[in-house]
Structure formats: C-alpha cells, structure tokens
Enzyme design. Structure first.
Site, PDB file in Angstrom:
ATOM      1  N   SER A  73     -28.495   9.361  14.123  1.00 33.54           N
ATOM      2  CA  SER A  73     -29.027  10.442  13.289  1.00 33.54           C
ATOM      3  C   SER A  73     -30.515  10.355  13.000  1.00 33.54           C
ATOM      4  CB  SER A  73     -28.257  10.506  11.964  1.00 33.54           C
ATOM      5  OG  SER A  73     -26.964  11.039  12.182  1.00 33.54           O
ATOM      6  N   GLY A 299     -37.507   8.467   4.978  1.00 36.31           N
ATOM      7  CA  GLY A 299     -37.012   7.844   6.200  1.00 36.31           C
ATOM      8  C   GLY A 299     -35.667   8.397   6.600  1.00 36.31           C
ATOM      9  N   HIS A 300     -34.943   7.624   7.394  1.00 32.32           N
ATOM     10  CA  HIS A 300     -33.624   8.052   7.857  1.00 32.32           C
ATOM     11  C   HIS A 300     -32.895   6.840   8.405  1.00 32.32           C
ATOM     12  CE1 HIS A 300     -30.609  10.955   9.093  1.00 32.32           C
ATOM     13  NE2 HIS A 300     -31.387  11.954   8.723  1.00 32.32           N
ATOM     14  N   ASP A 301     -31.559   6.891   8.366  1.00 32.18           N
ATOM     15  CA  ASP A 301     -30.706   5.887   8.976  1.00 32.18           C
ATOM     16  C   ASP A 301     -29.902   6.541  10.087  1.00 32.18           C
ATOM     17  OD1 ASP A 301     -31.477   3.939   7.053  1.00 32.18           O
ATOM     18  OD2 ASP A 301     -30.040   4.792   5.640  1.00 32.18           O
ATOM     19  N   GLY A 302     -29.540   5.759  11.099  1.00 31.34           N
ATOM     20  CA  GLY A 302     -28.766   6.318  12.195  1.00 31.34           C
ATOM     21  C   GLY A 302     -27.869   5.282  12.843  1.00 31.34           C
ATOM     22  N   GLY A 306     -21.981   1.508  18.273  1.00 28.81           N
ATOM     23  CA  GLY A 306     -22.424   0.129  18.395  1.00 28.81           C
ATOM     24  C   GLY A 306     -23.912  -0.085  18.249  1.00 28.81           C
TER      25      GLY A 306
END
Length: 449
Positions: A73, A299-302, A306
């Site tokens: 993401s 920000g962002h996490d994705g 895995g």
C-alpha cells in the site's frame, strides 16, 4: 536551495550511528527470521543506509541497497502524488465529482477525487485479490460503488479502501491517455530517479526481493506468491527500495523539485472527516498523519505477500525514515528498529497513533449486531458473560474491550495482549451505534447479531 533545517530530530555522529544501526539491523533480522531488510535515514543533512541478508532465501542472492521490494500500500503515495501533479497542471480539480469522469460511480454523484485520496468517500474495501483477478476495473468499480453499499455520506467518515485507489488510477489513465504504470513512471519515477518495477509487469531491470513466510510446522522460510490482481495496481503494485522511498519522502517534505512545496503541503494537510482510528492520528491526500512530541509526521505502511515496507517523514526538520523487509516478520522488526533509533538518536519516529487516555473498560452490549463493508461481514456477539466478541466473515471470534469514548481493543487469543482495534460510531440524531471501524475499515450496521 538547501532545505532549511529546524530543531533537529536526529543529532548523532553519523559513522558511529551507522555502525550501531547496522549491528541492530543484523541482530533483529536474525531474531525475527527476516531474510533481508534495508533501513535508510535522511537526517536532513546526511544519509544513513544499512542493509542486511538475502533477497531470496532459496538462492542466497544478496539484499543490496538497490533491491526493490513489493511495497504493497505504500504504492498509494505515488498514485496520490500523480493525481496531485495532474491537478497542479489543471488537468483535473480535486473537488470534481468522480462520476464526471467515471460512469461507474454514477450512483455516488457527491464523491469527489479528494474523497478518494483521503479514504473519505465511503467506499467499501473491495474483494480479495483472487476474486479481483477475474474482473476488469470497470466491473470492479461498478459492483462496489453503489448507493446500497455506501458506508457513509462522502466526507463524513473514514474507511480505508483499495477501491478508491483503483478509481484514482483509472482517473490517471483517462486524463493522461497512458496506463497507470506509464503515467506513474513519467510523472514520478523517472523524475525521482527510481528504476521502474511493477508486480505483473515485465521483469524489473534491477535486483528485486522475494517475499517470504515462515512455515509454522517446520520453522523454515518459504517464498510467498504475489497475487495482486491487475486491477489493483494503483493500490499496491509498485516495487522500490528504501532509498527510493527516501526520495519520495524528500518530495513529501518539500525538499524536491518533483513535487512543488505547496503540492506536498496539500498532501500532508489533514482531510476533514478523516479519523483513521488505529491506523494513524489523521489522513491527508495519500498519506497517513502521525502526531509525536508536538511534531506532525506523515508517511504510509505497506504489506504485500511476505513483505513489509514503511515510510515516515517529518517536514519541519526534513527527516525521512524508510524501511523495506522481505518477510511478514519484518513489521515487528521495523517496530523494534524504530525503538533502537529512538534510543540511539532521540528521534521518536511514530509507528502508530498517539496513545489515548480512554478511561476504564465498559460494558457495551448495544454494539452487538451485524455490520458490513461490501461483502465482508463483521459480526459482533456477546459471550456468556455479556462481553462483546468480533468475528470477520465467520472466523473464530476475538474478544473486544470497549471504552467510554467508544474505542475498542482486540484481545490476542495467544498472548492475551490488547491490540488497537478501532471504534464504534453513533448516529448523531438517534444515538444508536451505526458503524464499527476495525483497523481503519468502517462497516455499516445492517442487522442484529
């Protein structure tokens, strides 16, 4: 012109810091069974880059500073930035109704482009990737963007939605006459100097990492198959490395010519109605917002199959922190590494929303009911002692702990630890609980339990 640095967030002798971070990354990767990982920190004046391990556990191929990882993401940051660049060129307006471009949204005439980018459109999340692989973007959006499936009136709530970014990607294609991949490369990747690589595209002309999972029976690592559907590309198809994330982070901080500073500031501005609960303290246009020690980070996490990738930017100081890892355990590695970064530098990089002071747990029997986000059912029932439990699509129920502000935690059945869950929302007119938001995704009440 160099970016003006305010009160520093990171202030430590660089060679020593690099050595210590390398040691911690090596140790944590072994502890969390992560084959390879990369941490890059731009202090605003210097760049620190440390990487470790292998890109593919089966072959032993090295994980280098140039290794590209499926970002999941974090791709949304690039899609949103592409839309902002088109708006800056007057090719579209963020407050245009999406239906004026995409007839698939004709039942939702009040949804704007801005709503899509800030997850405030009230769109459902969308089907899983295997189901999405059997459809086209037009059918995907037509099936989800209906009046009966709308979660709330546009701009009045937050629900994290891949569907919104599939629609944003379609807008980019219609306006530019290019595919989403071509447009993102032309507008962002090439100007940033990022070598393009996409899931489902041609073999990347750069080293790339394989995602990994741990076989719980044997403890052995195994490769993870990337199953992102082609229609989902604007929500999660990009591959990049930690240094590439530093480059887009500099742009978000207003330290790059790729995004004009006023455009970057628009992306970082909190959107009205965007209350993402357990995900962040707020949400802008394509970026999560975090409040830490009187500073606002974005920000962002994705997560792909895995992999685990993370970006944090503190615009006031110009600090950018980026991380990529090629196993599911890399999320915990990132969290532990941020703790080490805090210990070593004093820079408190946020990984979650600021903790709330919510008071003692309460009974909330009125929350019991069936809630839906598109085809996904969230069923909340009461156990024998009257305590709520949550089951998603028939999975084993998890205990919920509720608080006076209507927030709730999930109880990890293995450890008993409380994990941030979300919150309930009352109808302002009737006072009846009408929505539940779990991990940033809202579900509308549709019936009794």
């Amino acid at each position: 012109m160099p970016y003006p640095i305010a009160t520093p967030v990171v202030d430590r002798h660089t060679p020593l810091l690099r050595q210590e971070l390398q040691h911690r990354l090596d140790s944590l990767a072994r502890a969390h069974r992560v084959p390879g990982a990369h941490l890059a920190v731009d202090t605003g004046t210097e760049l620190i880059s440390v990487h470790t391990g292998t890109a593919d556990a089966a072959t032993g191929r090295a994980y280098t500073a140039d290794t590209a990882v499926p970002l999941g993401s974090v791709t949304k940051v690039y899609t949103a930035a592409a839309v902002l660049l088109l708006a800056d060129d007057d090719d579209l307006d963020l407050d245009d109704p999406v239906a004026s471009y995409l007839p698939e949204l004709r039942e939702l005439p009040k949804v704007t482009i801005r709503h899509l980018l800030g997850h405030t459109a009230g769109l459902p999340t969308g089907p899983d990737s295997d189901t999405a692989a059997r459809t086209t973007a037009t059918r995907y959006l037509s099936g989800l963007c209906t009046a009966k499936d709308a979660l709330f009136a546009p701009g009045t709530g937050f629900s994290y939605s891949n569907a919104g970014y599939i629609a944003a990607g379609r807008l980019v294609e219609l306006v530019t006459g290019m595919t989403w991949q071509e447009a993102v490369q032309a507008l962002l990747l090439d100007p940033l100097g990022t070598a393009p690589a996409f899931l489902g595209g041609p073999a990347p002309a750069r080293p790339s990492a394989v995602g990994h999972a741990v076989n719980t029976a044997t403890g052995r690592l195994r490769p993870a198959h990337q199953n992102l559907a082609p229609v989902e590309a604007p929500a999660g198809a990009l591959l990049a490395g930690a240094l590439d994330l530093v480059d887009i982070g500099r742009a978000l901080a207003g330290r790059s010519t790729v995004l004009p500073p006023d455009l970057a500031a628009r992306m970082r501005r909190a959107e009205p109605g965007a209350a993402p609960g357990a995900l962040a303290d707020g949400w802008g246009l394509g970026v999560a917002l975090f409040d830490q020690d009187g500073r606002r980070w974005c920000g962002h996490d994705g997560n792909a199959q895995g992999t685990s990738c993370h970006l944090r930017v503190e615009p006031e100081s110009g600090v950018v922190v980026a991380f990529t890892g090629n196993a599911g355990g890399a999320t915990k590695l990132w969290q532990d590494l941020v703790d080490d970064l805090t210990r070593l530098t004093g820079a408190r990089v946020p990984t979650a929303p600021a903790p709330a002071h919510r008071g003692d747990p309460i009974a909330l029997p009125e929350c019991a009911g069936a809630y839906h986000n598109g085809p996904t059912e969230y069923l909340i029932t009461l156990d024998a002692d009257g305590r709520p439990t949550l089951s998603v699509d028939g999975d084993a129920p998890l205990p919920l702990v509720c608080y006076p502000d209507l927030t709730c935690d999930l109880v990890d059945p293995a450890t008993g630890r409380l994990e941030p869950g979300g919150r309930f929302h009352r109808d302002p007119a009737t006072g009846v609980i009408e929505h539940v938001q779990i991990s940033g995704r809202a579900a509308r009440r549709t019936g009794t339990a």
